[in-house]
Design a protein around this motif. Structure first.
Motif, short mmCIF file in Angstrom:
data_model
loop_
_atom_site.label_atom_id
_atom_site.label_comp_id
_atom_site.label_asym_id
_atom_site.label_seq_id
_atom_site.Cartn_x
_atom_site.Cartn_y
_atom_site.Cartn_z
N ASP A 16 0.85 -1.20 0.00
CA ASP A 16 0.00 0.00 0.00
C ASP A 16 0.88 1.24 0.00
OD1 ASP A 16 -1.86 1.99 0.34
OD2 ASP A 16 -2.96 0.98 1.95
N LYS A 17 1.16 1.78 -1.17
CA LYS A 17 2.03 2.96 -1.27
C LYS A 17 1.36 4.20 -0.66
CE LYS A 17 4.90 5.50 -4.59
NZ LYS A 17 4.56 6.86 -4.14
N ALA A 18 0.04 4.31 -0.84
CA ALA A 18 -0.66 5.47 -0.29
C ALA A 18 -0.49 5.55 1.22
CB ALA A 18 -2.13 5.42 -0.67
N ALA A 19 -0.62 4.40 1.90
CA ALA A 19 -0.44 4.38 3.35
C ALA A 19 1.01 4.62 3.72
CB ALA A 19 -0.92 3.05 3.92
N LYS A 20 1.92 4.05 2.97
CA LYS A 20 3.34 4.22 3.27
C LYS A 20 3.77 5.67 3.14
CE LYS A 20 7.95 2.68 1.83
NZ LYS A 20 8.71 1.83 0.87
N ASP A 21 3.22 6.37 2.11
CA ASP A 21 3.61 7.76 1.87
C ASP A 21 2.80 8.75 2.70
OD1 ASP A 21 5.35 6.74 0.03
OD2 ASP A 21 4.17 7.30 -1.73
N GLY A 22 1.84 8.27 3.49
CA GLY A 22 1.03 9.16 4.31
C GLY A 22 -0.15 9.77 3.60
N ALA A 23 -0.41 9.34 2.35
CA ALA A 23 -1.55 9.87 1.60
C ALA A 23 -2.85 9.24 2.05
CB ALA A 23 -1.34 9.64 0.10
#
Length: 928
Positions: free
Chosen positions: A75-82
Motif C-alpha cells: 500500500d504505497k498510499a499508506a506508506k507515503d502518508g496519503a
C-alpha cells in the motif's frame, strides 16, 4: 449501476506501479516463468494491471488504490502518508475479486487470450475469479499454460497419496503441510531422478565413492585436411579460473599428441597452450588448427565437413561436484568411462509408440539462424546432442512415463496423472536448455584470480530464442550439479510453491486448448474481455525455436496428454497458421512474411470481435521499435473494426531475461467501433492528433521516458484520435492513411523536444544534418530496423536513397556513419558529412588539409565562411557524442583546439580554390 461499457483502462492505468513492480521478483513474474520454457512472457505486474483495468468499470479512486496495491505488492498510499488506513495485499486481492463478482452478477466474466503463450495473462484473470480461457497454436504453450494457470488452482484433495517410497524422508507424507500438489510434484520428480540414475548408470559409471561425476567436457573432432588425423575443435582450455581468496590455483586442459592419437590432461593453473579453435590476429573469424600438423581450417571448411558427416563427439575430461559449495574439480577420464561412452553409441532402446526413441524429426530448411547447428550439417533434432546425451534424455522420458503408469496404478485420477507428468515433462524440457552441444562450460572469474570462480553450464537459449551450437561443450550426467535432473527439480518445486501462495480462495483454474486465433472455439457474443499479447512481428520464431523442446516433451506425454501430444499431434509444432514474420531469413517460400502477419492478425482480431459481447473490451499489449510492426498491428485493429480508446506505456521489459530488446511496451485499450462514425477532415484531425500527443509527451518527459520509447508510445494517442472517425478525408477527397498519422505522432514528439546545437535550433540546419543529429540522440550508433530508418528519414522529408553518405545498410538495418570520410563538399553536402570530411583531412593532412576542405565548402556555398556557426556546432556535437577514443572524436577535438589557425589558413586556401575554378571555366570556354 455504472455502465460496464466504460472500463478503468479507458481512463486510467497504474503506469507508475507497473514501472516499479516489474523490477521486483514478484512483479516480474520470475517464479511463474520458471515452471516451463517459453518466450516473451508478460511481467506479472503488467498482466495484473491490464486484467483488472479491463474488467472493472471506471467507478472511483478507491478502486484505483486497490489496483495499485495488488500491482505494487504493498500500500504505497499508506506508506507515503496519503492514506490513514493500511490495506494489506491479501485484503486488496479479496476486495477486487468481490468487486469483479459484483459487476458480473450473471456469473464470472469470461476472459479470453487467443495468443495465450505461457498463460501469464489468463493466470491473472483466473486469480481474481474470472473464467480464463487460453488458446495457442503451439502445443508447448498449451502445456505451459495448463501448468501455470490450470492445474495449480484445481482441488486435488480427493486424490490418494503416491507410493510412500517416493516422498523425501526429510519431510514425509504426514509432516509436510505444503499444498498436496507441491508435495506430490516434488515426490514424483525425485522418484524420476532415482529411476534415471538406475537406468543410466551403465552409460555413466559411478566414482569409487558411489557418486556420479557431475559431467564431461566434450568436443567435436574432424579429420585434418593436411595430415588426415582427427583432432578436437576446442575454443577454450580453461576448466576453472584461479581464485586467490581461497587459494584455488584453477585448472586447465592440456591437449597432448602421441603418434596418431591425442589425449587431454588436467593441470593446475592457467593455460600454457592455445586452443585449436581461435581467431587469427586482426580477425574476428575463428579457424580450426590441427593439433598435429598445424594445418588451418576455415569455418566454411568446418561446415562442409559437417554436411559430409565428418563430425565425431568425444569426451575429453570428467568433472566431479565436490561437497564444498559449488566447487567443481576436473580430472582425466578413466577407462571404464571411455568404454561407457562408446557403449552408448550402440545403445538399443524401445520406440515410444510410433515415435523413434531419439528424435529423428528433420530440422526444417531455413532455420540456420534459429537452430544454428542446422547450418553445420546436423539434420535432425536428435542430432543436436551427442549420442550419449540423447540416450540419457530418452531414459529420462521413459522414467516419467513409467511413473505416470505407476501413479495411475496407485489410484490417481487421469487428470492428476496428467498434471504430475506434465510438470515432469516441463522439467525435462527445461533441462534440454543445458544439454545440447550449445551448452558451453561457463567458467566464471578471471585469469588473475581476482573474482569468484564458479563453474556452470550455459543456456542454449542465451541468445534470446535462438538455439546455440558449439564444438566444445559440457555433458551433464544423471547425478548432481548444474544441468542435471537434480539441479532442475528444486527450481520447479520452488516455482510451483510460489505460484500457489496466492492469497485468495476466489481463484479458479483456467481452461486451455491448442488452436488458431483465427478460428476460436467460442460462441458469438460470449466473452467479456479479450486480453492478449500478440506476437511481435519478427521478434521471436516461437515454434521453430522450441521444436527442440517439443520433440522430447511429445515423447514424454504422447499417451498422457493425448489431446496435445498424442498420435494426431504433428511431428513438429504447426507453422502453417503461425502469425509471425520469420526472422533471420526462412526457407525460400516461407509464407510467414510481413503481409501474412498483417492479414492473419486482422483475421484474429476479427474473430475476437465476433466472440466479444456488445459491451466487451479488447486489451492488446504490444511493443516494437520498428514502425512497420505498429503499422501492421494498428492497421489490423482498424480493419477488424476496433477503435483505440486508450494507450498506456510502461517500462515492462527491464526485468525480462534477454528475450526482447525493447524496454517499454504499451497497453492498448480497444472497443468495437460504433456503427456510425463521422468522417473527419484532415486539417482538423491533424490538429487533434498534435494536441493529444503533445499532452502525453509532457507527462512522458516528466516520467523520464526515453526518446525511442516516446516515439513508440505516441502511436497510441494518435490512434485514439484516428479511430474516432470512419475515415479521414484529405482536401482532394482521398482518404488519409493510418501510416500518415503514425508519422505525424512521431513528428510531434520530435517537435516537442527542443534540440539545439550551441544555442542554434536544430530546424535551422540542413535536412541531412537534422536527421543525423536526431538519429544520434534517439538510436546512437546501433543498428536501426529498416522501417524505423524510413520513418526517421520521412520526419525530415528525406528518402533514404538521398542520404547514402550518412547511413550504411546491412542485414540488421541501417547504422549512422560517423567515421572520417574522404569527401569533397559541394553546395548540397550536409554539414554532418562535412564534419566527417574535416576529421579525415586532419588525420591525413593536418591543419592545411582542413583549410582546403573548408575552402571548397565556402566557394561551393556549402557554408557561409570558415567560422560558420552551424558547422562548428556540428563539429562540437559530434566530438561530444562519440567516445574519446573514436578517431573522428579525436580528430575533431584537435580541429577545435586549432580553430583560429584553421580559419586563417582557410582564407588563403579559398583564394586558391576560387582562382582554380575560374581558370577551369576559362579553359572550358577556350576549348569550345
Amino acid at each position: 449501476m455504472h455502465d460496464r461499457g466504460v472500463r478503468k483502462i479507458d481512463r486510467w492505468f497504474p503506469i507508475d506501479a507497473v514501472d516499479e513492480a516489474v523490477g521486483n521478483p514478484a512483479g516480474s513474474g520470475r517464479s511463474e516463468k520458471a515452471l516451463t520454457t517459453w518466450f516473451a512472457a508478460r511481467p506479472i505486474a503488467q498482466a495484473r494491471a491490464a486484467t483488472l483495468t479491463a474488467l472493472l468499470p471506471d467507478v472511483n479512486g478507491q478502486t484505483q488504490r486497490l489496483i495499485d496495491i495488488v500491482v505494487r505488492g504493498y500500500d504505497k498510499a499508506a506508506k507515503d502518508g496519503a492514506a490513514t488506513d493500511l490495506i494489506e495485499f491479501k485484503d486488496a486481492v479479496s476486495r477486487l475479486a468481490s468487486l469483479i463478482e459484483g459487476r458480473y452478477p450473471e456469473g464470472p466474466p469470461v476472459v479470453l487470450d487467443p495468443f495465450s503463450g505461457r498463460g501469464i495473462l489468463p493466470l491473472e484473470a483466473a486469480r481474481f475469479g474470472a473464467r480464463a480461457i487460453g488458446v495457442d497454436l503451439a502445443p508447448l504453450a498449451v502445456l505451459a499454460s495448463r501448468l501455470l494457470a490450470d492445474y495449480p488452482y484445481r482441488d486435488w484433495s480427493g486424490e490418494p497419496d503416491l507410493p510412500a517410497g517416493w516422498y523425501p524422508d526429510s519431510k514425509g507424507m504426514f509432516d509436510d503441510d505444503r499444498p498436496k500438489l507441491v508435495r506430490d510434484v516434488e515426490a514424483f520428480l525425485l522418484e524420476v531422478g532415482r529411476r534415471l540414475e538406475v537406468k543410466a548408470e551403465q552409460y555413466y559409471p559411478r566414482n569409487a565413492d558411489g557418486r556420479f561425476p557431475w559431467g564431461y567436457v566434450c568436443a567435436v573432432t574432424i579429420a585434418c585436411d593436411g595430415c588426415q588425423r582427427r583432432f578436437p575443435i576446442v575454443g577454450s582450455l580453461v576448466l576453472r579460473h584461479p581464485y586467490t581468496k581461497t587459494g584455488d590455483r584453477g585448472q586447465w586442459m592440456r591437449l597432448v599428441t602421441s603418434g596418431d592419437t591425442f589425449r587431454a590432461e588436467v593441470e593446475d593453473g592457467t593455460p600454457e597452450q592455445q586452443p585449436t579453435f581461435t581467431a587469427p590476429p586482426g580477425s574476428s573469424k575463428k579457424t580450426a588448427r590441427c593439433l598435429f600438423c598445424g594445418h588451418v581450417h576455415s569455418r566454411d571448411t568446418i561446415k562442409r565437413k559437417g554436411f559430409a558427416g565428418d563430425y565425431d563427439d568425444i569426451p575429453l575430461v570428467a568433472s566431479d561436484a565436490q561437497p564444498r559449495q559449488g566447487a567443481k574439480d576436473f580430472r582425466f577420464l578413466r577407462d571404464d568411462e571411455i568404454r561407457a561412452f562408446l557403449a552408448a553409441q550402440h545403445a538399443s532402446l524401445e520406440p515410444v509408440g510410433a515415435l523413434s526413441v531419439v528424435p529423428d524429426e528433420p530440422i526444417p530448411a531455413g532455420n540456420n539462424d534459429t537452430v544454428r547447428a542446422s547450418g553445420y550439417g546436423y539434420p535432425t533434432y536428435g542430432s543436436l546432442m551427442n549420442r550419449r546425451q540423447a540416450v540419457q534424455f530418452a531414459l529420462n522420458a521413459e522414467a516419467i512415463r513409467d511413473l505416470a503408469a505407476d501413479a495411475r496404478g496407485a489410484g490417481a485420477s487421469s487428470d492428476y496423472v496428467t498434471a504430475l507428468a506434465g510438470f515432469a515433462a516441463a522439467t525435462l524440457g527445461r533441462r534440454v536448455r543445458r544439454a545440447t552441444r550449445g551448452a558451453r562450460l561457463l567458467t566464471h572469474g578471471k585469469s588473475d584470480g581476482s573474482k569468484q570462480n564458479r563453474v556452470q553450464t550455459s543456456d542454449v537459449y542465451a541468445d534470446e530464442s535462438k538455439v546455440s551450437d558449439g564444438f566444445d561443450y559440457i555433458e551433464a550426467g544423471p547425478g548432481e550439479g548444474p544441468g542435471t535432473w537434480d539441479s532442475i527439480v528444486d527450481t520447479s518445486v520452488n516455482a510451483l510453491t510460489r505460484v500457489l501462495e496466492w492469497p485468495s480462495s476466489e481463484a479458479r483454474n483456467g481452461r486451455f486448448r491448442q488452436g488458431s486465433a483465427t478460428a476460436l472455439p467460442l460462441r458469438d457474443n460470449s466473452v467479456d474481455a479479450c486480453i492478449t499479447d500478440p506476437p511481435y512481428l519478427n521478434m521471436i520464431d516461437y515454434s521453430d525455436a522450441s521444436d527442440l523442446l517439443y520433440v522430447w516433451v511429445r515423447r514424454t506425454l504422447h499417451d498422457v496428454m493425448p489431446d496435445v501430444f498424442g498420435p494426431e499431434a504433428p511431428s513438429l509444432q504447426p507453422k502453417d497458421e503461425e502469425i509471425i514474420v520469420k526472422r533471420g531469413g526462412g526457407a525460400v517460400n516461407d509464407h510467414r512474411t510481413g503481409d501474412w502477419y498483417h492479414q492473419q492478425l486482422a483475421a484474429a482480431f476479427t474473430e475476437m470481435r465476433r466472440v466479444l459481447k456488445d459491451d466487451g473490451h479488447l486489451t492488446v499489449v504490444f511493443g516494437h521499435h520498428d514502425p512497420d510492426a505498429w503499422v501492421r498491428l494498428l492497421g489490423a485493429l482498424h480493419e477488424a473494426r476496433f477503435v483505440v480508446t486508450s494507450s498506456w506505456p510502461a517500462r515492462t521489459e527491464s526485468a525480462n531475461t534477454g528475450v526482447a530488446s525493447i524496454k517499454v511496451t504499451v497497453t492498448i485499450g480497444c472497443r468495437v467501433a460504433p456503427e456510425r462514425r463521422p468522417d473527419g477532415m484532415m486539417s482538423q484531425v491533424d490538429l487533434e492528433v498534435r494536441r493529444e500527443v503533445a499532452a502525453r509527451v509532457k507527462r512522458w518527459r516528466q516520467d523520464g521516458l526515453a526518446m525511442p520509447d516516446q516515439l513508440m508510445a505516441a502511436y497510441g494517442p494518435a490512434m485514439e484520435v484516428f479511430g474516432q472517425y470512419a475515415s479521414v478525408l484529405q482536401p482532394d477527397g482521398e482518404h488519409a492513411s493510418l501510416e500518415r498519422y503514425l508519422l505525424l505522432a512521431r513528428t510531434v514528439v520530435k517537435d516537442a523536444t527542443t534540440l539545439v546545437l550551441d544555442s542554434l535550433p536544430l530546424e535551422t540546419f540542413d535536412a541531412g544534418t537534422r536527421l543525423a543529429v536526431y538519429w544520434l540522440q534517439v538510436h546512437g550508433l546501433g543498428a536501426v530496423a529498416k522501417g524505423e530508418a524510413r520513418f526517421m528519414a520521412q520526419g525530415d522529408a528525406i528518402r533514404l536513397e538521398e542520404v547514402r553518405d550518412l547511413l550504411k545498410e546491412s542485414s540488421k538495418g541501417f547504422t549512422l556513419l560517423v567515421e572520417p570520410a574522404d569527401a569533397d563538399p559541394d553546395e548540397h553536402t550536409p554539414l554532418f558529412l562535412l564534419a566527417r570530411a574535416i576529421s579525415h583531412r586532419w588525420i591525413t593532412q593536418g591543419a592545411d588539409g582542413v583549410a582546403d576542405v573548408l575552402a571548397q565548402a565556402v566557394v561551393s556555398g556549402c557554408i557561409t565562411g570558415p567560422s560558420d556557426a552551424h558547422l562548428w556546432a556540428v563539429i562540437s556535437e559530434l566530438e561530444r557524442v562519440l567516445s574519446q577514443s573514436h578517431p573522428t572524436a579525436k580528430a575533431l577535438a584537435a580541429v577545435q583546439r586549432s580553430r583560429n589557425q584553421i580559419v586563417n589558413l582557410t582564407g588563403q586556401a579559398a583564394d586558391r580554390v576560387s582562382s582554380g575554378r575560374k581558370q577551369q571555366v576559362l579553359e572550358v570556354g577556350d576549348a569550345r
